[in-house]
Motif scaffolding. Structure first.
Motif, short mmCIF file in Angstrom:
data_model
loop_
_atom_site.label_atom_id
_atom_site.label_comp_id
_atom_site.label_asym_id
_atom_site.label_seq_id
_atom_site.Cartn_x
_atom_site.Cartn_y
_atom_site.Cartn_z
N LEU A 1 0.81 -1.22 0.00
CA LEU A 1 0.00 0.00 0.00
C LEU A 1 0.84 1.27 0.00
CD1 LEU A 1 -2.87 -0.95 2.49
CD2 LEU A 1 -2.90 -1.01 -0.01
N ILE A 2 2.15 1.16 0.29
CA ILE A 2 2.99 2.35 0.28
C ILE A 2 3.83 2.41 -1.00
CG2 ILE A 2 3.04 2.62 2.78
CD1 ILE A 2 5.75 1.35 2.86
N ILE A 3 3.51 1.59 -2.00
CA ILE A 3 4.12 1.73 -3.32
C ILE A 3 3.53 2.97 -3.98
CG2 ILE A 3 4.33 0.71 -5.61
CD1 ILE A 3 4.27 -2.03 -4.32
N SER A 4 4.38 3.81 -4.51
CA SER A 4 3.93 5.05 -5.14
C SER A 4 3.31 4.76 -6.50
CB SER A 4 5.12 6.01 -5.30
OG SER A 4 4.77 7.09 -6.13
N LEU A 5 2.05 5.13 -6.67
CA LEU A 5 1.39 4.94 -7.96
C LEU A 5 2.02 5.82 -9.03
CD1 LEU A 5 -2.38 4.71 -6.91
CD2 LEU A 5 -0.64 2.91 -7.00
N LYS B 1 5.85 6.52 -13.83
CA LYS B 1 7.17 6.93 -14.29
C LYS B 1 7.96 5.74 -14.85
CE LYS B 1 11.31 9.39 -12.73
NZ LYS B 1 11.98 10.07 -11.56
N ASP B 2 7.77 4.55 -14.26
CA ASP B 2 8.47 3.35 -14.73
C ASP B 2 7.81 2.75 -15.98
OD1 ASP B 2 10.44 3.41 -12.81
OD2 ASP B 2 9.32 2.16 -11.39
N GLY B 3 6.68 3.30 -16.39
CA GLY B 3 6.02 2.80 -17.58
C GLY B 3 5.12 1.60 -17.34
N LEU B 4 4.86 1.28 -16.08
CA LEU B 4 4.01 0.13 -15.77
C LEU B 4 2.53 0.51 -15.68
CD1 LEU B 4 6.26 -1.59 -13.07
CD2 LEU B 4 6.02 -2.19 -15.50
N VAL C 1 -4.97 -1.44 -8.83
CA VAL C 1 -4.07 -0.68 -9.70
C VAL C 1 -2.64 -1.22 -9.57
CG1 VAL C 1 -3.18 1.62 -10.24
CG2 VAL C 1 -5.55 1.33 -9.48
N ILE C 2 -2.22 -1.50 -8.34
CA ILE C 2 -0.88 -2.05 -8.11
C ILE C 2 -0.77 -3.44 -8.73
CG2 ILE C 2 0.72 -2.82 -6.31
CD1 ILE C 2 -0.45 -0.59 -4.54
N ALA C 3 -1.83 -4.24 -8.63
CA ALA C 3 -1.82 -5.57 -9.25
C ALA C 3 -1.69 -5.47 -10.77
CB ALA C 3 -3.09 -6.33 -8.87
N ARG C 4 -2.33 -4.47 -11.35
CA ARG C 4 -2.22 -4.26 -12.80
C ARG C 4 -0.79 -3.93 -13.18
NH1 ARG C 4 -6.10 0.20 -14.97
NH2 ARG C 4 -7.57 -1.33 -14.11
N ALA C 5 -0.14 -3.11 -12.39
CA ALA C 5 1.27 -2.78 -12.66
C ALA C 5 2.15 -4.02 -12.55
CB ALA C 5 1.74 -1.71 -11.68
N ALA C 6 1.87 -4.88 -11.56
CA ALA C 6 2.65 -6.12 -11.41
C ALA C 6 2.47 -7.01 -12.62
CB ALA C 6 2.24 -6.83 -10.13
N ASN C 7 1.25 -7.16 -13.10
CA ASN C 7 1.01 -7.98 -14.29
C ASN C 7 1.68 -7.39 -15.52
OD1 ASN C 7 -0.55 -9.92 -12.94
ND2 ASN C 7 -2.42 -8.71 -13.16
N ASN D 1 13.98 -6.69 -21.33
CA ASN D 1 13.65 -5.33 -20.91
C ASN D 1 14.43 -5.00 -19.64
OD1 ASN D 1 11.78 -3.65 -18.92
ND2 ASN D 1 11.32 -2.98 -21.01
N ASP D 2 14.95 -3.79 -19.55
CA ASP D 2 15.81 -3.42 -18.41
C ASP D 2 15.10 -3.60 -17.08
OD1 ASP D 2 17.84 -2.80 -20.13
OD2 ASP D 2 17.52 -0.63 -20.09
#
Length: 252
Positions: free
Chosen positions: A146-150, A155-158, A186-192, A201-202
């Motif tokens: 929950l403290i991961i910055s959306l 910015k990371d493109g996720l 939203v965080i789960a979408r970024a993980a996927n 990919n870097d």
């Protein structure tokens, strides 16, 4: 000799203390003393040191006869990152956290006590409806998602800006139930999206390298399994020793 309840003037006390200090004699004096007394040459002879008078040079050893200076005192702040300002219902480890660290440095602070950053305890329907204590974390090795910055994920493109919820609850107490409901998908979408990237990919390569590190690989699979079992609807709120035998015995 003054009585035990007499308070000496600081200057008198200093002189009294200095006069009782013992310092090694020069090697030549030590040899003479050893020959006179007949004791072995390694005998340590001492002499008293009188407090110097104003205007007179101090004797050798005067500057080293007192205790070493104390270690410099430090000041800091105790605050969980969730208390930082946040656009999405909660403080996170994004831009506001960096700004806070810059403020700490400018204010000459040396410590930020962040408190536990593990996955917090979760609500249990019918038992504890609003319980998100970082002191009841499910895993000591993992972090609080929950403290991961959306914004950092954008910015990371996720993620894209369209993936983010509208800003909400930017002030006041954190409503963790609402934050989990809005932010975790939203965080789960970024993980996927991260997992879907090609291995060359870097960002994906950095993730795979992190997973291979020995200190990570030794716990990550079991931690993921434990978390998945905890979230199983029929097991929600049950302690692990109350799980079905095959799960409790780590043989699913």
């Amino acid at each position: 000799t003054p009585s035990s309840d007499t308070r000496l003037h600081p200057a008198v006390a200093m002189a009294s203390f200095a006069a009782t200090q013992a310092v090694p004699l020069a090697p030549s004096a030590l040899g003479r003393r050893a020959r006179v007394t007949g004791k072995p040459k390694f005998t340590r002879a001492v002499r008293t040191m009188a407090a110097p008078k104003t205007g007179e040079p101090v004797v050798d050893g005067y500057t080293t006869m007192f205790p070493s200076p104390p270690v410099d005192r430090r000041a800091g702040v105790i605050m969980h990152p969730t208390s930082l300002p946040g656009m999405y219902g909660i403080g996170d480890l994004g831009q506001e956290a960096y700004a806070f660290v810059d403020w700490l440095a400018e204010a000459k602070m040396q410590i930020w006590q962040v408190l536990p950053l593990v996955p917090p305890g979760r609500p249990i329907p019918g038992l504890r409806e609003d319980y998100w204590s970082p002191y009841s974390g499910r895993d000591a090795h993992c972090g609080n998602t929950l403290i991961i910055s959306l914004q950092a994920l954008v910015k990371d493109g996720l993620l894209t800006q369209k993936d983010l919820p509208h800003p909400y609850d930017t002030r006041g107490n954190v409503d963790f139930n609402q934050v989990a409901k809005k932010n975790e998908p939203v965080i789960a979408r970024a993980a996927n999206n991260l997992l879907a990237l090609p291995d060359d990919n870097d960002l994906k390569a950095a993730y795979l390298a992190w997973r291979r590190r020995p200190e990570i690989s030794r716990f990550l699979k079991d931690a993921s399994l434990f978390d998945a079992i905890c979230k199983t609807p029929e097991l929600l709120g049950k302690d692990w020793w109350d799980w079905p035998g095959e799960l409790r015995a780590r043989d699913p």
